[in-house]
Design an enzyme around this catalytic site. Structure first.
Site, PDB file in Angstrom:
ATOM      1  N   GLY A  83       0.877  -1.195   0.000  1.00 21.25           N
ATOM      2  CA  GLY A  83       0.000   0.000   0.000  1.00 21.25           C
ATOM      3  C   GLY A  83       0.899   1.226   0.000  1.00 21.25           C
ATOM      4  N   SER A  84       0.314   2.395   0.256  1.00 18.87           N
ATOM      5  CA  SER A  84       1.183   3.570   0.315  1.00 18.87           C
ATOM      6  C   SER A  84       1.990   3.458   1.614  1.00 18.87           C
ATOM      7  CB  SER A  84       0.324   4.832   0.364  1.00 18.87           C
ATOM      8  OG  SER A  84      -0.450   4.818   1.556  1.00 18.87           O
ATOM      9  N   GLY A  86       3.550   1.243   3.043  1.00 21.09           N
ATOM     10  CA  GLY A  86       3.670   0.043   3.872  1.00 21.09           C
ATOM     11  C   GLY A  86       3.065  -1.178   3.211  1.00 21.09           C
ATOM     12  N   GLU A  87       3.353  -2.350   3.836  1.00 20.39           N
ATOM     13  CA  GLU A  87       2.806  -3.599   3.267  1.00 20.39           C
ATOM     14  C   GLU A  87       1.454  -3.895   3.886  1.00 20.39           C
ATOM     15  OE1 GLU A  87       7.257  -4.354   4.075  1.00 20.39           O
ATOM     16  OE2 GLU A  87       5.750  -5.336   5.306  1.00 20.39           O
ATOM     17  N   ASP A 188      -4.609  10.163  -4.007  1.00 19.84           N
ATOM     18  CA  ASP A 188      -4.045   8.975  -4.672  1.00 19.84           C
ATOM     19  C   ASP A 188      -5.178   8.086  -5.188  1.00 19.84           C
ATOM     20  OD1 ASP A 188      -1.660   6.292  -3.848  1.00 19.84           O
ATOM     21  OD2 ASP A 188      -2.147   7.327  -5.731  1.00 19.84           O
TER      22      ASP A 188
HETATM   23  O1  LIG Z   1      -4.010   2.378   3.770  1.00 13.85           O
HETATM   24  C1  LIG Z   1      -4.317   1.172   4.341  1.00 13.85           C
HETATM   25  C2  LIG Z   1      -4.513   1.065   5.706  1.00 13.85           C
HETATM   26  C3  LIG Z   1      -4.831  -0.153   6.263  1.00 13.85           C
HETATM   27  C4  LIG Z   1      -4.927  -1.275   5.437  1.00 13.85           C
HETATM   28  F1  LIG Z   1      -5.230  -2.441   5.986  1.00 13.85           F
HETATM   29  C5  LIG Z   1      -4.737  -1.189   4.065  1.00 13.85           C
HETATM   30  C6  LIG Z   1      -4.431   0.040   3.503  1.00 13.85           C
HETATM   31  N1  LIG Z   1      -4.219   0.237   2.137  1.00 13.85           N
HETATM   32  C7  LIG Z   1      -4.634  -0.642   1.178  1.00 13.85           C
HETATM   33  N2  LIG Z   1      -5.247  -1.808   1.349  1.00 13.85           N
HETATM   34  C8  LIG Z   1      -5.523  -2.428   0.160  1.00 13.85           C
HETATM   35  C9  LIG Z   1      -6.201  -3.711   0.176  1.00 13.85           C
HETATM   36  C10 LIG Z   1      -6.729  -4.199   1.373  1.00 13.85           C
HETATM   37  C11 LIG Z   1      -7.411  -5.422   1.350  1.00 13.85           C
HETATM   38  N3  LIG Z   1      -7.558  -6.139   0.207  1.00 13.85           N
HETATM   39  C12 LIG Z   1      -7.039  -5.667  -0.965  1.00 13.85           C
HETATM   40  C13 LIG Z   1      -6.350  -4.444  -1.018  1.00 13.85           C
HETATM   41  C14 LIG Z   1      -5.134  -1.766  -0.961  1.00 13.85           C
HETATM   42  S1  LIG Z   1      -4.386  -0.285  -0.486  1.00 13.85           S
END
Ligand SMILES: Oc1ccc(F)cc1Nc1nc(-c2ccncc2)cs1
Length: 347
Positions: A83-84, A86-87, A188
């Site tokens: 993600g932005s 972080g993982e 974004d």
């Molecule tokens: O900014 C966050 C804060 C907390 C999170 F747990 C995730 C993100 N960012 C993202 N999560 C995803 C994603 C999640 C779940 N399944 C498919 C994609 C794509 S970007």
């Protein structure tokens, strides 16, 4: 909860993980960010015992003895994506079995904006942030889990049918209308950050890692001019370092509409170099509007891809146009899963 409980929760927050009302999360995380910057060294060697943060009211995510740590109160089951900053992992609460998504960010890369902006949002078109926990040198953001992302669907199908593309675009514009009211710019907007429900008919905006608060004129409060977001979806005012606001998200949502209709991101079929100068100096990518789309869909893209943010339509104006375009093509009749359609390469 009443202010009393909440401020108590915040006051007691040092070193404990507590349930608190999301309305107060912002300020706390400002000083986590400051502390991280101040004592860079300690937070790197930070004792992994340090476990503080806020779980917003949620009976399915349960701190135990005011601790919520990976490996004891919750487990990370599988890596999803980057993600932005972080993982992102799929995660599960050990006591309740509740599944959620977790993004692990190094403390020194943690921006309190992601929490400050996101924690005040409650909309059916935006994924819910469940909480934020600091674990030693990392901050972990906990979010409701969804079954997949719009970018995965585009990859599976090559390009999406026009009615389905307009359907998702309309939902993203509804999320943007809400963000305008809450004076937040996402900065974004792209298919990677739009998650889908099980049946794929509902979409949810997520990942506020680049979000910024807006002033009463709708312009970003953060004086930083550094470029944010994904290059192919950046608005001209962003690449030129000019004042930015909610209109930048409208431009990006139209880049995402082109991505859905064509099966590839704008600019990438014509340029392999850095795109910043092209976005700043070239006409908007309306030449990439597929010739087989309806006239109203083309109108939506022309109105949302105006280079001058003042001339560009707002999220609510573009939402009206998008809904009319969807009606013109007969409403949503395509199924979410369907045949692979070859992306449109250079005409
Ligand atoms: O900014 C966050 C804060 C907390 C999170 F747990 C995730 C993100 N960012 C993202 N999560 C995803 C994603 C999640 C779940 N399944 C498919 C994609 C794509 S970007």
């Amino acid at each position: 909860s009443s202010l009393g409980d909440c401020s108590l929760a915040l006051a007691g927050l040092r070193g404990v993980v507590s349930q608190a009302d999301p309305c107060y999360a912002g300020p706390f995380f400002k000083d986590v960010e400051r502390e991280a910057r101040d004592n860079e060294d300690t937070c790197l060697t930070a004792d992994s015992e340090c476990n503080e943060g806020t779980i917003f009211y949620n009976e399915k995510i349960q701190p135990v003895d005011s601790e919520y740590k990976e490996g004891s109160e919750y487990i990370l089951s599988r890596f999803i994506k980057d993600g932005s900053y972080g993982e992102v992992y799929s995660a599960q609460d050990v006591n309740t079995g509740f599944r959620f998504a977790a993004k692990k960010i190094a403390l020194k890369r943690f921006s309190s904006e992601e929490v400050g902006a996101w924690s005040t949002l409650r909309s059916p078109c935006i994924t819910e942030l469940f909480g934020v926990v600091r674990e030693g040198p990392n901050v972990v953001l906990l979010m409701e889990e969804k079954s997949g992302s719009l970018s995965q669907l585009i990859m599976e199908r090559g390009r999406l049918p026009e009615d389905l593309s307009l359907h998702y675009h309309g939902q993203v514009l509804t999320a943007l209308e809400y963000l305008v009211k809450k004076k937040v710019a996402h900065l974004d907007i792209k298919a990677d950050n739009v998650l889908l429900s099980e049946d794929g008919r509902d979409s949810f905006l997520c990942d506020f890692g680049h979000a910024e608060k807006l002033d009463n004129q709708g312009l970003s409060l953060s004086n930083s001019r550094d470029m944010k977001g994904t290059e192919t979806h950046m608005a001209p005012e962003i690449v030129k370092g000019e004042p930015r606001g909610a209109k930048a998200d409208v431009w990006s949502s139209c880049c995402m509409l082109l991505h859905m209709l064509n099966g590839c991101q704008p600019w990438t079929r014509y340029y392999t170099c850095r795109l910043y100068l092209k976005i700043a100096n070239e006409p908007p990518p309306i030449g990439e509007i597929p010739c087989d789309c309806s006239p109203l869909t083309a109108e939506v893209l022309k109105a949302g891809l105006q280079k001058d943010p003042v001339k560009r339509l707002s999220a609510s104006q573009l939402k009206e146009k998008t809904d009319r375009a969807l009606k013109e093509v007969g409403g949503l009749t395509s199924s979410v899963q369907g045949p692979y359609t070859e992306p449109l390469y250079v005409p």
